[in-house]
Design a protein around this motif. Structure first.
Motif, PDB file in Angstrom:
ATOM      1  N   LEU A   1      46.516   5.702 -75.497  1.00  0.00           N
ATOM      2  CA  LEU A   1      46.727   4.336 -75.977  1.00  0.00           C
ATOM      3  C   LEU A   1      46.195   3.344 -74.951  1.00  0.00           C
ATOM      4  N   TYR A   2      45.531   2.293 -75.437  1.00  0.00           N
ATOM      5  CA  TYR A   2      45.013   1.227 -74.577  1.00  0.00           C
ATOM      6  C   TYR A   2      45.721  -0.088 -74.870  1.00  0.00           C
ATOM      7  N   LYS A   3      46.223  -0.716 -73.807  1.00  0.00           N
ATOM      8  CA  LYS A   3      46.824  -2.045 -73.902  1.00  0.00           C
ATOM      9  C   LYS A   3      46.493  -2.786 -72.608  1.00  0.00           C
ATOM     10  N   PHE A   4      46.684  -4.100 -72.619  1.00  0.00           N
ATOM     11  CA  PHE A   4      46.578  -4.828 -71.361  1.00  0.00           C
ATOM     12  C   PHE A   4      47.851  -4.604 -70.551  1.00  0.00           C
ATOM     13  N   ARG A   5      47.706  -4.498 -69.259  1.00  0.00           N
ATOM     14  CA  ARG A   5      48.872  -4.392 -68.386  1.00  0.00           C
ATOM     15  C   ARG A   5      49.736  -5.630 -68.520  1.00  0.00           C
ATOM     16  N   SER A   6      51.040  -5.427 -68.532  1.00  0.00           N
ATOM     17  CA  SER A   6      51.952  -6.560 -68.570  1.00  0.00           C
ATOM     18  C   SER A   6      53.017  -6.446 -67.472  1.00  0.00           C
ATOM     19  N   MET A   7      52.909  -5.403 -66.656  1.00  0.00           N
ATOM     20  CA  MET A   7      53.883  -5.197 -65.585  1.00  0.00           C
ATOM     21  C   MET A   7      53.188  -4.963 -64.247  1.00  0.00           C
ATOM     22  N   ARG A   8      53.896  -5.319 -63.190  1.00  0.00           N
ATOM     23  CA  ARG A   8      53.414  -4.997 -61.850  1.00  0.00           C
ATOM     24  C   ARG A   8      53.574  -3.509 -61.597  1.00  0.00           C
ATOM     25  N   ALA A   9      52.778  -2.984 -60.683  1.00  0.00           N
ATOM     26  CA  ALA A   9      52.899  -1.575 -60.304  1.00  0.00           C
ATOM     27  C   ALA A   9      54.230  -1.347 -59.594  1.00  0.00           C
ATOM     28  N   VAL A  10      54.763  -0.150 -59.725  1.00  0.00           N
ATOM     29  CA  VAL A  10      56.009   0.198 -59.030  1.00  0.00           C
ATOM     30  C   VAL A  10      55.814   0.053 -57.526  1.00  0.00           C
ATOM     31  N   ASP A  11      56.744  -0.668 -56.898  1.00  0.00           N
ATOM     32  CA  ASP A  11      56.689  -0.866 -55.436  1.00  0.00           C
ATOM     33  C   ASP A  11      58.129  -0.914 -54.943  1.00  0.00           C
ATOM     34  N   GLU A  12      58.618   0.213 -54.441  1.00  0.00           N
ATOM     35  CA  GLU A  12      60.011   0.291 -54.015  1.00  0.00           C
ATOM     36  C   GLU A  12      60.309  -0.635 -52.846  1.00  0.00           C
ATOM     37  N   THR A  13      59.325  -0.889 -52.000  1.00  0.00           N
ATOM     38  CA  THR A  13      59.558  -1.752 -50.841  1.00  0.00           C
ATOM     39  C   THR A  13      59.843  -3.195 -51.259  1.00  0.00           C
ATOM     40  N   ARG A  14      59.316  -3.580 -52.437  1.00  0.00           N
ATOM     41  CA  ARG A  14      59.565  -4.930 -52.937  1.00  0.00           C
ATOM     42  C   ARG A  14      60.646  -4.960 -54.020  1.00  0.00           C
ATOM     43  N   GLY A  15      61.189  -3.796 -54.330  1.00  0.00           N
ATOM     44  CA  GLY A  15      62.230  -3.740 -55.352  1.00  0.00           C
ATOM     45  C   GLY A  15      61.692  -3.773 -56.764  1.00  0.00           C
ATOM     46  N   TRP A  16      60.403  -3.451 -56.930  1.00  0.00           N
ATOM     47  CA  TRP A  16      59.804  -3.423 -58.264  1.00  0.00           C
ATOM     48  C   TRP A  16      59.885  -1.993 -58.798  1.00  0.00           C
ATOM     49  N   VAL A  17      61.004  -1.675 -59.403  1.00  0.00           N
ATOM     50  CA  VAL A  17      61.236  -0.305 -59.855  1.00  0.00           C
ATOM     51  C   VAL A  17      61.455  -0.251 -61.365  1.00  0.00           C
ATOM     52  N   THR A  18      62.420  -1.015 -61.855  1.00  0.00           N
ATOM     53  CA  THR A  18      62.732  -0.997 -63.286  1.00  0.00           C
ATOM     54  C   THR A  18      61.765  -1.899 -64.056  1.00  0.00           C
ATOM     55  N   ASP A  19      61.781  -1.769 -65.383  1.00  0.00           N
ATOM     56  CA  ASP A  19      60.953  -2.635 -66.219  1.00  0.00           C
ATOM     57  C   ASP A  19      61.286  -4.103 -65.978  1.00  0.00           C
ATOM     58  N   ALA A  20      62.577  -4.400 -65.834  1.00  0.00           N
ATOM     59  CA  ALA A  20      62.997  -5.786 -65.606  1.00  0.00           C
ATOM     60  C   ALA A  20      62.433  -6.320 -64.298  1.00  0.00           C
ATOM     61  N   ASP A  21      62.390  -5.463 -63.265  1.00  0.00           N
ATOM     62  CA  ASP A  21      61.832  -5.865 -61.969  1.00  0.00           C
ATOM     63  C   ASP A  21      60.333  -6.138 -62.080  1.00  0.00           C
ATOM     64  N   ARG A  22      59.644  -5.312 -62.847  1.00  0.00           N
ATOM     65  CA  ARG A  22      58.183  -5.308 -62.870  1.00  0.00           C
ATOM     66  C   ARG A  22      57.592  -6.286 -63.879  1.00  0.00           C
ATOM     67  N   LEU A  23      58.382  -6.709 -64.857  1.00  0.00           N
ATOM     68  CA  LEU A  23      57.871  -7.610 -65.889  1.00  0.00           C
ATOM     69  C   LEU A  23      57.886  -9.048 -65.384  1.00  0.00           C
ATOM     70  N   THR A  24      56.706  -9.645 -65.245  1.00  0.00           N
ATOM     71  CA  THR A  24      56.591 -11.026 -64.782  1.00  0.00           C
ATOM     72  C   THR A  24      56.646 -11.985 -65.971  1.00  0.00           C
ATOM     73  N   ALA A  25      56.733 -13.266 -65.682  1.00  0.00           N
ATOM     74  CA  ALA A  25      56.732 -14.270 -66.753  1.00  0.00           C
ATOM     75  C   ALA A  25      55.416 -14.205 -67.534  1.00  0.00           C
ATOM     76  N   PHE A  26      54.323 -13.976 -66.816  1.00  0.00           N
ATOM     77  CA  PHE A  26      53.027 -13.845 -67.477  1.00  0.00           C
ATOM     78  C   PHE A  26      53.012 -12.609 -68.377  1.00  0.00           C
ATOM     79  N   GLY A  27      53.543 -11.490 -67.866  1.00  0.00           N
ATOM     80  CA  GLY A  27      53.604 -10.274 -68.661  1.00  0.00           C
ATOM     81  C   GLY A  27      54.460 -10.448 -69.899  1.00  0.00           C
ATOM     82  N   ALA A  28      55.569 -11.157 -69.756  1.00  0.00           N
ATOM     83  CA  ALA A  28      56.447 -11.422 -70.905  1.00  0.00           C
ATOM     84  C   ALA A  28      55.717 -12.257 -71.946  1.00  0.00           C
ATOM     85  N   LEU A  29      54.893 -13.202 -71.489  1.00  0.00           N
ATOM     86  CA  LEU A  29      54.111 -14.016 -72.413  1.00  0.00           C
ATOM     87  C   LEU A  29      53.105 -13.153 -73.169  1.00  0.00           C
ATOM     88  N   LEU A  30      52.432 -12.256 -72.463  1.00  0.00           N
ATOM     89  CA  LEU A  30      51.488 -11.347 -73.125  1.00  0.00           C
ATOM     90  C   LEU A  30      52.178 -10.549 -74.213  1.00  0.00           C
TER      91      LEU A  30
END
Length: 208
Positions: A62-91
């Motif tokens: 499946l092909y889609k545009f990315r809407s989440m940041r890559a997982v980065d445990e050092t920054r706390g970007w682990v769950t979907d909620a952590d990784r989904l940005t306002a821009f990604g939510a808009l997409l």
């Protein structure tokens, strides 16, 4: 009783080819702009790719545009909620992230209208009735999407999917497309309650 091929299926495939090819050409400027903004806001790769089961359970990419940041445990970007940005939510809310899936439609992996392609790991969790959703090509939009999108619980979602399999027709597809435009315009059901996107399907109560 399982409903298999119908005369409409061949017509539907022809309409899918025309619609996806036209969409990729006409929306090329939009696709290019979204790709550029995704690259700037979220980085590369621009596309999100994932194996998904299609018709008869055959797996495709499946092909889609990315809407989440890559997982980065050092920054706390682990769950979907952590990784989904306002821009990604808009997409996601505008369904612009789905535009690359037109290529899947053109290739024959998907249809414009049909049950949404879910995770491969769910295949073994479906009841025989729920598994009937794979009797047709998965779609970019579908009956469950216009009946509540991600806000619909899994049991009702699968019931809508099977209802589509049984009732699929040009008239139903047109009604779903019109309802999809409305749903996207008002941004209904973008996420399940308490979830950034949707909850995981762990199996029906009677099958766990």
């Amino acid at each position: 009783m399982s409903v298999r091929a119908r005369p409409y299926d061949a017509v539907k495939r022809g309409l899918d080819v025309v619609a996806s090819a036209a969409g990729l050409v006409l929306l090329a400027p939009v696709i290019a702009v979204v790709a550029l903004v995704v690259a700037v806001r979220l980085g590369r790769p621009v596309l999100f790719t994932q194996p998904r089961p299609g018709k008869d359970g055959r797996v495709f990419t499946l092909y889609k545009f990315r809407s989440m940041r890559a997982v980065d445990e050092t920054r706390g970007w682990v769950t979907d909620a952590d990784r989904l940005t306002a821009f990604g939510a808009l997409l996601r809310s505008t369904s612009l992230d789905e535009l690359p899936s037109l290529w899947n439609v053109l290739k024959g992996d998907m249809s414009v209208v049909g049950p949404r392609p879910l995770l491969v790991e769910y295949l073994e969790r479906y009841t025989p009735q729920q598994a009937r959703r794979h009797e047709v090509r998965p779609g970019i939009t579908g009956l469950a999407q216009v009946k509540g999108r991600n806000a619909v619980d899994w049991e009702r979602r699968f019931a809508y999917d099977v209802a589509y399999v049984d009732r699929r027709s040009v008239g139903l597809d047109l009604r779903i497309l019109v309802a999809t435009v409305r749903s996207v315009a008002v941004r209904e059901g973008v996420s399940a309650e308490g979830e950034a996107t949707m909850s995981r399907f762990e199996g029906s109560d009677g099958e766990r």
